[in-house]
Design a protein around this motif. Structure first.
Motif, short mmCIF file in Angstrom:
data_model
loop_
_atom_site.label_atom_id
_atom_site.label_comp_id
_atom_site.label_asym_id
_atom_site.label_seq_id
_atom_site.Cartn_x
_atom_site.Cartn_y
_atom_site.Cartn_z
N VAL A 5 0.85 -1.19 0.00
CA VAL A 5 0.00 0.00 0.00
C VAL A 5 0.89 1.24 0.00
CG1 VAL A 5 -1.81 1.26 1.18
CG2 VAL A 5 -1.80 -1.25 1.24
N GLU A 6 0.80 2.00 -1.09
CA GLU A 6 1.59 3.23 -1.21
C GLU A 6 0.83 4.41 -0.61
OE1 GLU A 6 2.08 0.94 -5.20
OE2 GLU A 6 0.47 1.48 -3.83
N SER A 7 1.59 5.38 -0.17
CA SER A 7 1.02 6.63 0.30
C SER A 7 2.06 7.74 0.13
CB SER A 7 0.59 6.54 1.77
OG SER A 7 1.70 6.24 2.59
N GLY A 8 1.60 8.98 0.24
CA GLY A 8 2.52 10.10 0.20
C GLY A 8 2.55 10.88 -1.09
N GLY A 9 1.78 10.45 -2.07
CA GLY A 9 1.75 11.20 -3.32
C GLY A 9 1.02 12.52 -3.15
N GLY A 10 1.09 13.36 -4.17
CA GLY A 10 0.41 14.64 -4.11
C GLY A 10 0.89 15.58 -5.18
N LEU A 11 0.54 16.84 -5.00
CA LEU A 11 0.91 17.90 -5.95
C LEU A 11 2.04 18.72 -5.34
CD1 LEU A 11 0.37 19.65 -8.47
CD2 LEU A 11 -1.35 20.87 -7.10
N VAL A 12 3.07 18.93 -6.13
CA VAL A 12 4.23 19.69 -5.66
C VAL A 12 4.76 20.52 -6.81
CG1 VAL A 12 5.86 17.83 -6.17
CG2 VAL A 12 6.40 19.50 -4.38
N VAL A 93 1.93 8.05 -11.97
CA VAL A 93 1.48 7.21 -10.86
C VAL A 93 2.66 6.34 -10.45
CG1 VAL A 93 -0.12 5.42 -10.11
CG2 VAL A 93 -0.88 7.18 -11.71
N TYR A 94 2.95 6.36 -9.16
CA TYR A 94 4.09 5.63 -8.62
C TYR A 94 3.60 4.37 -7.90
CZ TYR A 94 7.34 9.35 -9.75
OH TYR A 94 8.11 10.26 -10.43
N TYR A 95 4.29 3.27 -8.16
CA TYR A 95 3.93 1.98 -7.60
C TYR A 95 5.12 1.37 -6.86
CZ TYR A 95 0.25 2.19 -11.19
OH TYR A 95 -0.82 2.55 -11.98
N CYS A 96 4.84 0.69 -5.78
CA CYS A 96 5.87 -0.17 -5.22
C CYS A 96 5.51 -1.61 -5.55
CB CYS A 96 6.05 0.03 -3.72
SG CYS A 96 4.69 -0.48 -2.68
N ALA A 97 6.54 -2.42 -5.59
CA ALA A 97 6.36 -3.81 -6.00
C ALA A 97 7.39 -4.68 -5.31
CB ALA A 97 6.50 -3.93 -7.52
N ALA A 98 7.09 -5.97 -5.24
CA ALA A 98 7.97 -6.91 -4.55
C ALA A 98 8.30 -8.09 -5.46
CB ALA A 98 7.31 -7.42 -3.28
N ILE A 99 9.53 -8.54 -5.35
CA ILE A 99 9.99 -9.72 -6.08
C ILE A 99 9.91 -10.93 -5.16
CG2 ILE A 99 11.95 -10.80 -7.23
CD1 ILE A 99 12.96 -8.10 -8.02
N ARG A 100 9.39 -12.01 -5.68
CA ARG A 100 9.27 -13.22 -4.88
C ARG A 100 10.58 -13.99 -4.81
NH1 ARG A 100 4.39 -16.59 -6.79
NH2 ARG A 100 5.72 -16.74 -8.62
N ILE A 101 11.37 -13.95 -5.88
CA ILE A 101 12.62 -14.72 -5.92
C ILE A 101 13.63 -14.08 -4.99
CG2 ILE A 101 14.54 -15.47 -7.37
CD1 ILE A 101 12.59 -15.42 -9.73
N PRO A 102 14.18 -14.82 -4.04
CA PRO A 102 15.14 -14.23 -3.10
C PRO A 102 16.38 -13.70 -3.79
CG PRO A 102 14.36 -16.33 -2.28
CD PRO A 102 13.87 -16.21 -3.70
N GLY A 118 -0.81 2.04 -6.34
CA GLY A 118 -0.25 3.25 -6.92
C GLY A 118 -0.68 4.52 -6.19
N THR A 119 0.15 5.54 -6.31
CA THR A 119 -0.15 6.85 -5.75
C THR A 119 0.28 7.91 -6.76
OG1 THR A 119 0.12 8.29 -3.80
CG2 THR A 119 2.06 7.05 -4.49
N GLN A 120 -0.57 8.91 -6.96
CA GLN A 120 -0.32 9.91 -7.98
C GLN A 120 0.66 10.96 -7.47
OE1 GLN A 120 -1.68 10.29 -11.28
NE2 GLN A 120 -0.12 11.90 -11.38
N VAL A 121 1.64 11.26 -8.29
CA VAL A 121 2.56 12.36 -8.04
C VAL A 121 2.45 13.33 -9.21
CG1 VAL A 121 4.98 13.04 -7.87
CG2 VAL A 121 4.16 11.00 -6.66
N THR A 122 2.15 14.57 -8.90
CA THR A 122 2.02 15.60 -9.94
C THR A 122 2.97 16.74 -9.60
OG1 THR A 122 -0.30 15.04 -10.29
CG2 THR A 122 0.46 17.15 -11.15
N VAL A 123 3.82 17.06 -10.56
CA VAL A 123 4.80 18.14 -10.37
C VAL A 123 4.45 19.26 -11.33
CG1 VAL A 123 7.23 18.77 -10.32
CG2 VAL A 123 6.54 16.42 -9.78
#
Length: 125
Positions: A5-12, A93-102, A118-123
């Protein structure tokens, strides 16, 4: 069940900073890598950064080197993306993701198994 769960996006404004956070559950930190990706309208998704939850080693996309920093907090199962000197072309839109393979580190999206919403970032210029 794995959840990111992403957070922290916004308009800057251009030149400003944002810090994105990603709360991860269902994965044991210590073996897997976590990545940040972004997708702008009409463009392909691109990998921004990758961090090992084992030793904190990182990989960055050239266009963000020196401006973006990814970090992790294994105790909290959190991953962060600190974005400085933001430019209008960082809008996406920014996403975080995880890899299953160690131990695999990658900026390729098809190496990742789990994704956040995803979380939207607008500059603005």
């Amino acid at each position: 069940e794995v959840q990111l769960v992403e957070s922290g996006g916004g308009l800057v404004r251009a030149g400003g900073s944002l810090r994105l956070s990603c709360a991860v559950s269902g994965i044991t930190f210590g073996d897997n890598a976590l990545g940040w990706f972004r997708q702008a309208p009409g463009k392909e998704r691109e990998g921004i950064s990758c961090i090992s939850t084992r030793d904190g080693s990182t990989v960055y996309r050239d266009s963000v080197k020196g401006r973006f920093t990814t970090s992790r907090d294994n105790a909290k199962n959190m991953v962060y993306l600190q974005m400085n000197s933001l430019k209008p072309e960082d809008t996406a839109v920014y996403y975080c993701a995880a890899i299953r393979i160690p131990l695999l580190m990658s900026l390729r999206g098809n190496n990742y198994d789990y994704w956040g919403q995803g979380t939207q970032v607008t500059v603005s210029s």
